[in-house]
Motif scaffolding. Structure first.
Motif, mmCIF file in Angstrom:
data_model
loop_
_atom_site.group_PDB
_atom_site.id
_atom_site.type_symbol
_atom_site.label_atom_id
_atom_site.label_comp_id
_atom_site.label_asym_id
_atom_site.label_seq_id
_atom_site.Cartn_x
_atom_site.Cartn_y
_atom_site.Cartn_z
ATOM 1 N N SER A 240 0.852 -1.199 0.000
ATOM 2 C CA SER A 240 0.000 0.000 0.000
ATOM 3 C C SER A 240 0.882 1.241 0.000
ATOM 4 O O SER A 240 2.057 1.177 0.387
ATOM 5 C CB SER A 240 -0.930 0.011 1.214
ATOM 6 O OG SER A 240 -0.168 0.050 2.416
ATOM 7 N N ASP A 242 0.837 5.767 0.610
ATOM 8 C CA ASP A 242 0.145 6.911 1.208
ATOM 9 C C ASP A 242 0.012 7.995 0.150
ATOM 10 O O ASP A 242 1.016 8.552 -0.313
ATOM 11 C CB ASP A 242 0.948 7.418 2.397
ATOM 12 C CG ASP A 242 0.175 8.473 3.207
ATOM 13 O OD1 ASP A 242 -0.954 8.793 2.800
ATOM 14 O OD2 ASP A 242 0.732 8.957 4.205
ATOM 15 N N GLU A 244 -1.770 11.549 -0.400
ATOM 16 C CA GLU A 244 -2.507 12.679 0.160
ATOM 17 C C GLU A 244 -3.243 12.283 1.439
ATOM 18 O O GLU A 244 -4.421 12.633 1.642
ATOM 19 C CB GLU A 244 -3.486 13.242 -0.879
ATOM 20 C CG GLU A 244 -2.799 13.761 -2.128
ATOM 21 C CD GLU A 244 -3.785 14.301 -3.151
ATOM 22 O OE1 GLU A 244 -5.009 14.181 -2.894
ATOM 23 O OE2 GLU A 244 -3.336 14.826 -4.175
ATOM 24 N N GLY A 245 -2.554 11.541 2.289
ATOM 25 C CA GLY A 245 -3.113 11.164 3.579
ATOM 26 C C GLY A 245 -3.955 9.911 3.577
ATOM 27 O O GLY A 245 -4.341 9.419 4.636
ATOM 28 N N ASP A 246 -4.261 9.384 2.411
ATOM 29 C CA ASP A 246 -5.049 8.156 2.321
ATOM 30 C C ASP A 246 -4.135 6.959 2.050
ATOM 31 O O ASP A 246 -3.193 7.059 1.246
ATOM 32 C CB ASP A 246 -6.093 8.249 1.207
ATOM 33 C CG ASP A 246 -7.144 9.306 1.508
ATOM 34 O OD1 ASP A 246 -7.456 9.491 2.703
ATOM 35 O OD2 ASP A 246 -7.626 9.935 0.547
ATOM 36 N N ARG A 247 -4.431 5.849 2.709
ATOM 37 C CA ARG A 247 -3.653 4.626 2.495
ATOM 38 C C ARG A 247 -4.332 3.834 1.390
ATOM 39 O O ARG A 247 -5.439 3.321 1.537
ATOM 40 C CB ARG A 247 -3.592 3.809 3.788
ATOM 41 C CG ARG A 247 -2.389 2.883 3.860
ATOM 42 C CD ARG A 247 -1.115 3.686 3.996
ATOM 43 N NE ARG A 247 0.074 2.852 3.827
ATOM 44 C CZ ARG A 247 1.277 3.338 3.679
ATOM 45 N NH1 ARG A 247 1.481 4.647 3.656
ATOM 46 N NH2 ARG A 247 2.313 2.534 3.546
#
Length: 324
Positions: A240, A242, A244-247
């Motif tokens: 996975s 990261d 923009e702050g999303d995983r």
């Protein structure tokens, strides 16, 4: 059975067989003559049966040695792996954002860089090596050249970008190979070529891999041009990144990479660690960097035959006080 460069030398075997038959004939005549005029009890006491048998060993050993020497003269051939002095290899490396996943330490892209540089180091000197990176588009970083250090330098400068256009990477590699072949005198006399594609994810540009610029279409084009594409699926199913702050999960896509290899006539490999990736590159280096050719293999036969003839001579002198 094995290949012989000049099999007509085997006709000498007829002389060897004749020599053996002549020896047997002379021994029988000698034996028959002894039976006519000798006292058998006295003869057996003077010359033991064991000694009579041993005296035939040198001639038998010599005959075997002559057979081996005759085979050596016929030029036995054997497959030999020798370094290629001409070939073209294009490394095509995925630099999409998913390559920043850390499921492979220190990250997919860092591990890929290390393995690619080792591959460049180990590759046979006479091979032209090139480098293409691709994300949303493909970029030729190094045109095929025997200067493998140029590829190592370029690998260190790989930068991650958005999207994954696998087909563009393959098409760019095919074009580089065809351009080099034209310089070398055309496709007919061109050296063998191969594409090594390393990626971790599914093509995103275009959406359909069977699109005219898609990965499967590019693989079919590679097959048409007789350029196998060896694919390496690098990463794990749990990767996975990261964004923009999303995983965002970025599992490897073995299925599409396997199909690309199959459509192009290449091989499919998987690697989930730097060690595994290095082993894959080592395997490819052995496949690409060397070729199998028939070569002379008479030396073992010559050595064995010579040793047996010498042993026969020594045995004859020791047992019979004369040469066979």
């Amino acid at each position: 059975m094995f290949d012989l460069a000049t099999p007509w030398w085997l006709l000498i075997l007829l002389l060897v067989v004749g020599l053996g038959a002549g020896y047997v004939y002379m021994q029988r005549r000698r034996h028959n003559r002894a039976l006519k005029f000798a006292n058998l009890d006295l003869l057996n006491s003077v010359v033991p049966t064991q000694r009579n048998r041993l005296r035939h060993v040198p001639i038998a050993v010599m005959l075997v040695g002559l057979i081996l020497l005759t085979v050596a003269l016929a030029g036995p051939q054997a497959d030999r792996r020798i370094p290629r002095n001409k070939a073209t290899v294009i490394l095509v490396i995925d630099v999409s954002r998913s390559m920043n996943a850390t499921d492979v330490a220190p990250s997919r892209i860092k591990a890929a860089q290390q393995a690619a540089k080792k591959f460049a180091d180990d590759l046979t000197d006479g091979i032209n090596l090139g480098l293409i990176s691709y994300a949303g588009t493909a970029a030729t970083l190094v045109s095929p050249t025997p200067d493998h250090n140029a590829t190592k330098v370029a690998v260190d400068k790989l930068q991650l970008e958005d999207k994954t256009a696998t087909g563009e990477g393959i098409f760019a590699a095919i074009q580089q190979i065809k351009t080099l072949n034209a310089v070398l005198g055309g496709d007919k006399g061109a050296p063998p070529a191969r594409i090594v594609l390393e990626s971790d994810g599914k093509e995103t540009v275009p959406d359909d891999p069977d699109d005219p610029r898609g990965a499967f279409t590019a693989a079919r084009k590679a097959k048409e041009e007789r350029i196998p594409v060896n694919t390496i699926s690098f990463g794990t199913s749990t990767g996975s990144v990261d964004l923009e702050g999303d995983r965002i999960p970025v599992p490897v896509d073995d299925e599409s990479l396997n199909k690309i290899a199959s459509l192009s006539g290449g091989e499919f490999f998987t690697a989930s660690s730097l060690d595994e990736l290095t082993k894959v590159y080592d395997t490819l280096q052995q496949q690409i960097g060397y070729e199998t050719r028939k070569g002379d293999n008479s030396r073992p036969w010559l050595i064995a035959g010579t040793i047996l003839v010498l042993l026969a001579a020594v045995g004859a002198v020791a047992l019979n006080r004369r040469l066979p």
